[in-house]
Each structure stands twice: as C-alpha cells, then as structure tokens.
Design a protein around this motif. Structure first.
Motif, PDB file in Angstrom:
ATOM      1  N   GLU A  98       0.845  -1.193   0.000  1.00  0.00           N
ATOM      2  CA  GLU A  98       0.000   0.000   0.000  1.00  0.00           C
ATOM      3  C   GLU A  98       0.879   1.242   0.000  1.00  0.00           C
ATOM      4  O   GLU A  98       2.075   1.184   0.262  1.00  0.00           O
ATOM      5  CB  GLU A  98      -0.937   0.014   1.225  1.00  0.00           C
ATOM      6  CG  GLU A  98      -0.220  -0.097   2.552  1.00  0.00           C
ATOM      7  CD  GLU A  98      -1.165  -0.186   3.732  1.00  0.00           C
ATOM      8  OE1 GLU A  98      -2.170   0.550   3.743  1.00  0.00           O
ATOM      9  OE2 GLU A  98      -0.888  -0.984   4.654  1.00  0.00           O
ATOM     10  N   ARG A  99       0.261   2.363  -0.285  1.00  0.00           N
ATOM     11  CA  ARG A  99       0.976   3.647  -0.343  1.00  0.00           C
ATOM     12  C   ARG A  99       0.190   4.686   0.440  1.00  0.00           C
ATOM     13  O   ARG A  99      -1.044   4.722   0.372  1.00  0.00           O
ATOM     14  CB  ARG A  99       1.103   4.087  -1.815  1.00  0.00           C
ATOM     15  CG  ARG A  99       1.897   5.368  -2.042  1.00  0.00           C
ATOM     16  CD  ARG A  99       1.869   5.752  -3.521  1.00  0.00           C
ATOM     17  NE  ARG A  99       2.512   4.754  -4.354  1.00  0.00           N
ATOM     18  CZ  ARG A  99       3.797   4.791  -4.710  1.00  0.00           C
ATOM     19  NH1 ARG A  99       4.552   5.800  -4.313  1.00  0.00           N
ATOM     20  NH2 ARG A  99       4.314   3.851  -5.460  1.00  0.00           N
ATOM     21  N   ASP A 100       0.914   5.499   1.216  1.00  0.00           N
ATOM     22  CA  ASP A 100       0.295   6.583   1.982  1.00  0.00           C
ATOM     23  C   ASP A 100       0.993   7.872   1.580  1.00  0.00           C
ATOM     24  O   ASP A 100       2.195   8.025   1.768  1.00  0.00           O
ATOM     25  CB  ASP A 100       0.468   6.324   3.482  1.00  0.00           C
ATOM     26  CG  ASP A 100      -0.351   7.281   4.346  1.00  0.00           C
ATOM     27  OD1 ASP A 100      -0.609   8.416   3.882  1.00  0.00           O
ATOM     28  OD2 ASP A 100      -0.722   6.905   5.468  1.00  0.00           O
ATOM     29  N   LEU A 101       0.223   8.812   1.011  1.00  0.00           N
ATOM     30  CA  LEU A 101       0.812  10.026   0.463  1.00  0.00           C
ATOM     31  C   LEU A 101       1.330  10.988   1.527  1.00  0.00           C
ATOM     32  O   LEU A 101       2.184  11.824   1.236  1.00  0.00           O
ATOM     33  CB  LEU A 101      -0.202  10.744  -0.434  1.00  0.00           C
ATOM     34  CG  LEU A 101      -0.629   9.973  -1.695  1.00  0.00           C
ATOM     35  CD1 LEU A 101      -1.646  10.787  -2.484  1.00  0.00           C
ATOM     36  CD2 LEU A 101       0.572   9.626  -2.560  1.00  0.00           C
ATOM     37  N   GLU A 102       0.841  10.894   2.752  1.00  0.00           N
ATOM     38  CA  GLU A 102       1.303  11.791   3.806  1.00  0.00           C
ATOM     39  C   GLU A 102       1.218  11.061   5.152  1.00  0.00           C
ATOM     40  O   GLU A 102       0.327  11.301   5.956  1.00  0.00           O
ATOM     41  CB  GLU A 102       0.478  13.084   3.844  1.00  0.00           C
ATOM     42  CG  GLU A 102       1.137  14.160   4.696  1.00  0.00           C
ATOM     43  CD  GLU A 102       0.451  15.513   4.553  1.00  0.00           C
ATOM     44  OE1 GLU A 102       0.884  16.468   5.217  1.00  0.00           O
ATOM     45  OE2 GLU A 102      -0.512  15.615   3.779  1.00  0.00           O
ATOM     46  N   ARG A 103       2.182  10.201   5.368  1.00  0.00           N
ATOM     47  CA  ARG A 103       2.218   9.409   6.592  1.00  0.00           C
ATOM     48  C   ARG A 103       3.238  10.014   7.559  1.00  0.00           C
ATOM     49  O   ARG A 103       4.361  10.337   7.164  1.00  0.00           O
ATOM     50  CB  ARG A 103       2.604   7.960   6.281  1.00  0.00           C
ATOM     51  CG  ARG A 103       2.568   7.039   7.488  1.00  0.00           C
ATOM     52  CD  ARG A 103       2.943   5.621   7.088  1.00  0.00           C
ATOM     53  NE  ARG A 103       2.883   4.720   8.225  1.00  0.00           N
ATOM     54  CZ  ARG A 103       1.784   4.121   8.657  1.00  0.00           C
ATOM     55  NH1 ARG A 103       0.625   4.348   8.041  1.00  0.00           N
ATOM     56  NH2 ARG A 103       1.819   3.318   9.703  1.00  0.00           N
ATOM     57  N   PRO A 104       2.879  10.197   8.831  1.00  0.00           N
ATOM     58  CA  PRO A 104       3.831  10.767   9.802  1.00  0.00           C
ATOM     59  C   PRO A 104       5.094   9.910   9.901  1.00  0.00           C
ATOM     60  O   PRO A 104       5.033   8.678   9.894  1.00  0.00           O
ATOM     61  CB  PRO A 104       3.042  10.744  11.114  1.00  0.00           C
ATOM     62  CG  PRO A 104       1.605  10.763  10.697  1.00  0.00           C
ATOM     63  CD  PRO A 104       1.544   9.961   9.417  1.00  0.00           C
ATOM     64  N   LEU A 105       6.219  10.573   9.974  1.00  0.00           N
ATOM     65  CA  LEU A 105       7.500   9.883  10.141  1.00  0.00           C
ATOM     66  C   LEU A 105       7.675   9.510  11.604  1.00  0.00           C
ATOM     67  O   LEU A 105       7.384  10.310  12.495  1.00  0.00           O
ATOM     68  CB  LEU A 105       8.652  10.804   9.730  1.00  0.00           C
ATOM     69  CG  LEU A 105       8.774  11.135   8.244  1.00  0.00           C
ATOM     70  CD1 LEU A 105       9.696  12.330   8.062  1.00  0.00           C
ATOM     71  CD2 LEU A 105       9.298   9.942   7.468  1.00  0.00           C
ATOM     72  N   ASP A 106       8.176   8.293  11.854  1.00  0.00           N
ATOM     73  CA  ASP A 106       8.490   7.986  13.246  1.00  0.00           C
ATOM     74  C   ASP A 106       9.791   8.695  13.613  1.00  0.00           C
ATOM     75  O   ASP A 106      10.534   9.177  12.767  1.00  0.00           O
ATOM     76  CB  ASP A 106       8.565   6.472  13.496  1.00  0.00           C
ATOM     77  CG  ASP A 106       9.725   5.782  12.795  1.00  0.00           C
ATOM     78  OD1 ASP A 106      10.840   6.337  12.784  1.00  0.00           O
ATOM     79  OD2 ASP A 106       9.528   4.673  12.271  1.00  0.00           O
ATOM     80  N   ALA A 107      10.054   8.778  14.902  1.00  0.00           N
ATOM     81  CA  ALA A 107      11.168   9.604  15.394  1.00  0.00           C
ATOM     82  C   ALA A 107      12.503   9.147  14.835  1.00  0.00           C
ATOM     83  O   ALA A 107      13.361   9.971  14.496  1.00  0.00           O
ATOM     84  CB  ALA A 107      11.192   9.574  16.920  1.00  0.00           C
ATOM     85  N   THR A 108      12.697   7.832  14.716  1.00  0.00           N
ATOM     86  CA  THR A 108      13.974   7.308  14.231  1.00  0.00           C
ATOM     87  C   THR A 108      14.215   7.705  12.783  1.00  0.00           C
ATOM     88  O   THR A 108      15.300   8.167  12.421  1.00  0.00           O
ATOM     89  CB  THR A 108      14.014   5.777  14.367  1.00  0.00           C
ATOM     90  OG1 THR A 108      13.854   5.432  15.745  1.00  0.00           O
ATOM     91  CG2 THR A 108      15.341   5.223  13.857  1.00  0.00           C
ATOM     92  N   VAL A 109      13.197   7.536  11.944  1.00  0.00           N
ATOM     93  CA  VAL A 109      13.342   7.856  10.526  1.00  0.00           C
ATOM     94  C   VAL A 109      13.534   9.350  10.335  1.00  0.00           C
ATOM     95  O   VAL A 109      14.380   9.786   9.542  1.00  0.00           O
ATOM     96  CB  VAL A 109      12.118   7.368   9.728  1.00  0.00           C
ATOM     97  CG1 VAL A 109      12.182   7.863   8.284  1.00  0.00           C
ATOM     98  CG2 VAL A 109      12.046   5.846   9.754  1.00  0.00           C
ATOM     99  N   ARG A 110      12.781  10.148  11.083  1.00  0.00           N
ATOM    100  CA  ARG A 110      12.945  11.607  10.932  1.00  0.00           C
ATOM    101  C   ARG A 110      14.338  12.029  11.377  1.00  0.00           C
ATOM    102  O   ARG A 110      14.942  12.926  10.791  1.00  0.00           O
ATOM    103  CB  ARG A 110      11.883  12.373  11.712  1.00  0.00           C
ATOM    104  CG  ARG A 110      11.911  13.869  11.366  1.00  0.00           C
ATOM    105  CD  ARG A 110      10.670  14.596  11.816  1.00  0.00           C
ATOM    106  NE  ARG A 110      10.704  15.949  11.257  1.00  0.00           N
ATOM    107  CZ  ARG A 110      11.307  16.989  11.834  1.00  0.00           C
ATOM    108  NH1 ARG A 110      11.925  16.821  12.999  1.00  0.00           N
ATOM    109  NH2 ARG A 110      11.299  18.175  11.250  1.00  0.00           N
ATOM    110  N   SER A 111      14.868  11.384  12.400  1.00  0.00           N
ATOM    111  CA  SER A 111      16.227  11.686  12.849  1.00  0.00           C
ATOM    112  C   SER A 111      17.232  11.395  11.743  1.00  0.00           C
ATOM    113  O   SER A 111      18.177  12.161  11.523  1.00  0.00           O
ATOM    114  CB  SER A 111      16.552  10.862  14.092  1.00  0.00           C
ATOM    115  OG  SER A 111      17.887  11.080  14.501  1.00  0.00           O
ATOM    116  N   ILE A 112      17.016  10.307  11.013  1.00  0.00           N
ATOM    117  CA  ILE A 112      17.897   9.961   9.889  1.00  0.00           C
ATOM    118  C   ILE A 112      17.818  11.037   8.814  1.00  0.00           C
ATOM    119  O   ILE A 112      18.843  11.479   8.275  1.00  0.00           O
ATOM    120  CB  ILE A 112      17.515   8.586   9.305  1.00  0.00           C
ATOM    121  CG1 ILE A 112      17.842   7.476  10.308  1.00  0.00           C
ATOM    122  CG2 ILE A 112      18.237   8.334   7.981  1.00  0.00           C
ATOM    123  CD1 ILE A 112      17.310   6.120   9.904  1.00  0.00           C
TER     124      ILE A 112
END
Length: 262
Positions: free
Chosen positions: A221-235
C-alpha cells in the motif's frame, strides 16, 4: 598557521592544543592510535567548525558575550561550582578563553542545524512493501516466475529470503520513506510500483562484500502523507545536515599548510 579557510587563518597553536586534547582523550580511553592519521582527523574537524561558524555568521547568527556568559554559568552550575569547573578545564587542557570558543562553536552549529533542517517534514509519502532477498540469480528468476503464476509472495519469502528478520514475517518491510532503507535499489523499486500487490522485476544490488544480491519487491500500500516515526525523521535530519556540510566543503577554499610542513 595550520590552514587557511576561505582566507581566514586557523592558527597552529589552536591545532596543537586540540591535537594534545585528542591524544590525551585517546590515551585515557586506552585506544591505540598507531597507524591512524589522527592529525588529519583533528585538523579537518577544526576546519569544519570554522566553515560552520563562517556560514552562520554569513546568515546573521551572532553569539554575544552575554550569551556565552549565560552558557558558561550553566556549565559551572552543572559542575557544582566554579572551582570544580576550573579543575575540569585544567584537566582537559582548556583555558577559559579556549572553552568559550568551543561553546560558541556549539551554538553556531546548533543554529545552523536548526536552519538547515527546517524544511525536513514531519509527514511524507511512504510505501508499505515486502521483499525477497536471495544470492542466486537463477533462484530469483524462478521465484519471480512462481509469483507471476500466482504463488503467494509472503510464503515464498518465509521459505527463501536470506533476510530472516523480515522473512519470518513474509518479507514485510513495513512503511518507509525515501532515503530510509539501507538498500536504495530496493527503495527505488518499491516507490516505482503504483498498484497494490504489484511486483517488481528482479532488482540487483551489490553488498559490502562486493557480491551481487537479488531482490523481488511487492507493493502492499501507499500513503501520500504518513507521519515519520522519530527514528526515521532523525535519519532524514542527519542526512539534510550532512548534505549541507558536503556542499559547504565543496564550495570552500581550504589550504592545509601543515601538508607543506608550515
């Protein structure tokens, strides 16, 4: 001088003092520095600090004596008194003026990190995908044919995928954003798929050992605007700052005078 950075001198005394601190720290940690060109490591770190400060000042960032006094006061409090703080400075080969410069550099960098990463979003397009990882191209071709003929992707992943962490869960990678997977070829393949259950062709990537690894990717599936989790956003924050730093280095005029024995 140890170096010229955009025509601004980095003095030999600054380099030698930082080098002594580095050597002391490594000795206290019991690290063997033989065979390591740590002089270059130390010099490059100082050059990078200077580049960041120059960029910050070019954008109007100012670190006043009042700001530094406040920060030094906080550090004294954390050390439980001026005497303890002075003893720490002496133990780590800092004069008060030298450490004020270190604190200033930290503030300049903090301000630039904030500015450079301001556009990193909290939600982005993400895909949910699964994959099968094998090291045999013939097996990859056989598995792709089986999937195209209707065999269950998740079952084949459990049976054949070399990545046992995801394999036990049918090859499920969960949701991920661009720039977050360790294998960019898999990421690119997943984002190129448009329909749920769509299957990629065989994706080839080279691992750290120089061996070819083969992947088959399925979009769930694809989500056009899914919140980033903290780890991924940190990356993504780190990647944004590192990209900016790379550009800073590439456009800088740096002359290392130590290499000429100066």
């Amino acid at each position: 001088m140890a170096a010229l950075v955009n025509d601004e001198p980095l003095f030999l005394a600054t380099f030698e003092a930082e080098l002594a601190r580095y050597e002391q720290a490594q000795a206290e940690l019991g690290n063997d520095t033989s065979g390591i060109d740590y002089q270059t490591v130390v010099l490059d770190a100082l050059i990078e600090q200077l580049l960041i400060r120059q960029a910050a000042q070019a954008q109007g960032v100012v670190v006043t004596d009042e700001i530094l006094d406040q920060e030094m006061g906080k550090l004294q409090s954390a050390a439980r008194g001026a005497d303890n703080f002075t003893a720490w400075l002496e133990a780590n080969r800092y004069s008060e003026a030298e450490f004020r410069a270190v604190v200033a550099n930290g503030i300049f960098q903090e301000q630039m990190v904030t500015a450079v990463t301001a556009d990193v979003p909290f939600a982005v397009e993400q895909v949910h995908a699964r994959y099968i990882q094998v090291d045999d191209p013939n097996l990859a071709s056989t598995l792709l044919a089986q999937i195209q003929n209707g065999d269950d992707f998740a079952t084949l992943a459990r049976l054949h995928s070399l990545d046992r962490i995801t394999g036990e869960n049918g090859g499920d990678l969960g949701f991920f954003a661009m720039g977050s997977l360790l294998v960019p070829e898999v990421e690119t393949a997943a984002f190129s798929l448009t329909q749920p259950d769509e299957i990629s062709e065989i994706v080839t990537a080279v691992n750290q050992d120089g061996r070819s690894i083969y992947y088959i990717v399925q979009l769930i599936e694809r989500d056009l605007e899914r919140p980033l989790d903290a780890t991924v956003r940190s990356i993504l924050l780190q990647q944004a700052f590192e990209t900016w730093l790379d550009e800073l280095w590439q456009t800088a005029q740096v002359e290392r005078l130590l290499e000429r024995g100066s």
